[in-house]
Scaffold this active site. Structure first.
Site, short mmCIF file in Angstrom:
data_model
loop_
_atom_site.label_atom_id
_atom_site.label_comp_id
_atom_site.label_asym_id
_atom_site.label_seq_id
_atom_site.Cartn_x
_atom_site.Cartn_y
_atom_site.Cartn_z
N SER A 1 -86.53 -11.78 -34.51
CA SER A 1 -87.37 -12.69 -35.27
C SER A 1 -86.80 -12.88 -36.67
O SER A 1 -86.08 -12.01 -37.17
CB SER A 1 -88.78 -12.11 -35.41
OG SER A 1 -89.57 -12.87 -36.30
N TYR B 1 -95.08 -5.09 -37.08
CA TYR B 1 -94.32 -6.08 -36.29
C TYR B 1 -92.90 -6.32 -36.83
O TYR B 1 -91.92 -6.22 -36.08
CB TYR B 1 -95.08 -7.41 -36.23
CG TYR B 1 -94.25 -8.50 -35.58
CD1 TYR B 1 -93.97 -8.45 -34.21
CD2 TYR B 1 -93.72 -9.55 -36.33
CE1 TYR B 1 -93.18 -9.42 -33.62
CE2 TYR B 1 -92.93 -10.52 -35.74
CZ TYR B 1 -92.67 -10.46 -34.38
OH TYR B 1 -91.89 -11.41 -33.79
#
Ligand SMILES: NC(=O)c1ccc[n+]([C@@H]2O[C@H](COP(=O)([O-])OP(=O)(O)OC[C@H]3O[C@@H](n4cnc5c(N)ncnc54)[C@H](OP(=O)(O)O)[C@@H]3O)[C@@H](O)[C@H]2O)c1
Length: 266
Positions: free
Chosen positions: A144, A157
């Site tokens: 990401s 995360y």
């Protein structure tokens, strides 16, 4: 010997293929002549598989919770039972959890690490040994843009995706001499179920945000994998520009910025 033989279709594995970026990646494989082992956690994977099969591919759907070691073993068993070489593997299933760390549930966060970190290492072990044994294969690992900054209010995360990115880049270097390429996909915010599932509708990542197209993010990831690239930032020019700027900005500044977007509105 006379007669012709039909060349075998290549086989790909895609995790998290039931929706979002993973579904779009699975679709690209199907359109490009691959058969697929396609995994999801819920029964949505069965309808996704039926849609994908319309493109002439053989789709083997697997429903498995990858946050559990048993789930990873189930997926790998299905791949082995095909008796076919695995040509491409996309380790993509993942999720986030939004909210203040003081409020979020520890068990849920540990389970996120099981999915986003542990399952990637576990499945990659099988995939890497299998592909290295065949001296061929392509691996795409979804990380990401969040791997390039601290992510307050999704505090667990971002670091999980930073792990994924560095793991993929390290594995790439090791597997080069075995004829296997590893590519990292780093999407910016993308239009999928991801933020709603993370409970982030009450933040700047909610429904009002302009996000990257999941189809375009998947297309960029697919092309980068097929081209043997080390990594690709998935998204539009602004997303790629953010990734570039993040290389030079202080972590504290990026943290403060992300907090403004990810902090739940009261
Ligand atoms: N969307 C974004 O803004 C964004 C940005 C950067 C990176 N990413 C990364 O992109 C990847 C795909 O996300 P997405 O945006 O496509 O999200 P998504 O639409 O929510 O899809 C997530 C996929 O992962 C599967 N999954 C979730 N939990 C699982 C579990 N415990 N076991 C097995 N499978 C599980 C889901 O299966 P079910 O549907 O059956 O539950 C679904 O197929 C993730 O790794 C995420 O970190 C997303």
């Amino acid at each position: 010997m006379s007669g012709t033989t039909t060349p075998a279709r290549p086989l790909a594995l895609v995790t998290g293929a039931s929706s979002g970026i993973g579904y779009q990646l699975a679709l690209l494989f199907a359109i490009n002549g691959y058969d697929l082992v396609a995994t999801g956690r819920s029964d949505k994977i069965d309808s996704a598989a039926a849609d994908l099969a319309q493109h002439g591919a053989e789709i083997i759907p697997v429903r498995a919770d990858l946050a559990q070691a048993d789930g990873v073993e189930t997926v790998w068993r299905v791949v082995e039972e095909t008796g076919r070489p695995l040509d491409a593997a996309v380790l993509n299933a993942g999720r986030s959890i939004g909210g203040a760390f003081l409020d979020t549930d520890l068990e849920d966060e540990l389970s996120l690490i099981d999915l986003n970190v542990t399952s990637v290492v576990h499945l990659a072990k099988h995939v890497a040994r299998h592909m290295a044994g065949n001296h061929r294969g392509r691996i795409l690992i979804t990380s990401s843009l969040s791997a390039t900054l601290p992510t307050p209010y999704e505090t667990v995360y971002g670091p999980s995706r930073a792990f994924t990115r560095m793991f993929a880049l390290g594995l790439r270097e090791e597997l080069k001499e075995h004829g296997v390429s590893v590519t990292t996909l780093m999407p910016g915010a993308t239009d999928s179920d991801f933020h709603a599932r993370a409970g982030m509708n009450n933040t700047a990542f909610g429904p009002g945000m302009k996000k990257n197209s999941r189809k375009e993010v998947a297309r960029q990831g697919f092309l980068a994998m097929m081209g043997g690239q080390a990594e690709v930032v998935g998204g539009d020019a602004a997303t790629k520009g953010t990734a570039l700027k993040n290389r030079f900005l202080p972590e504290t500044l990026k943290a403060a910025r992300h907090a403004r977007s990810a902090k739940p509105r009261s």
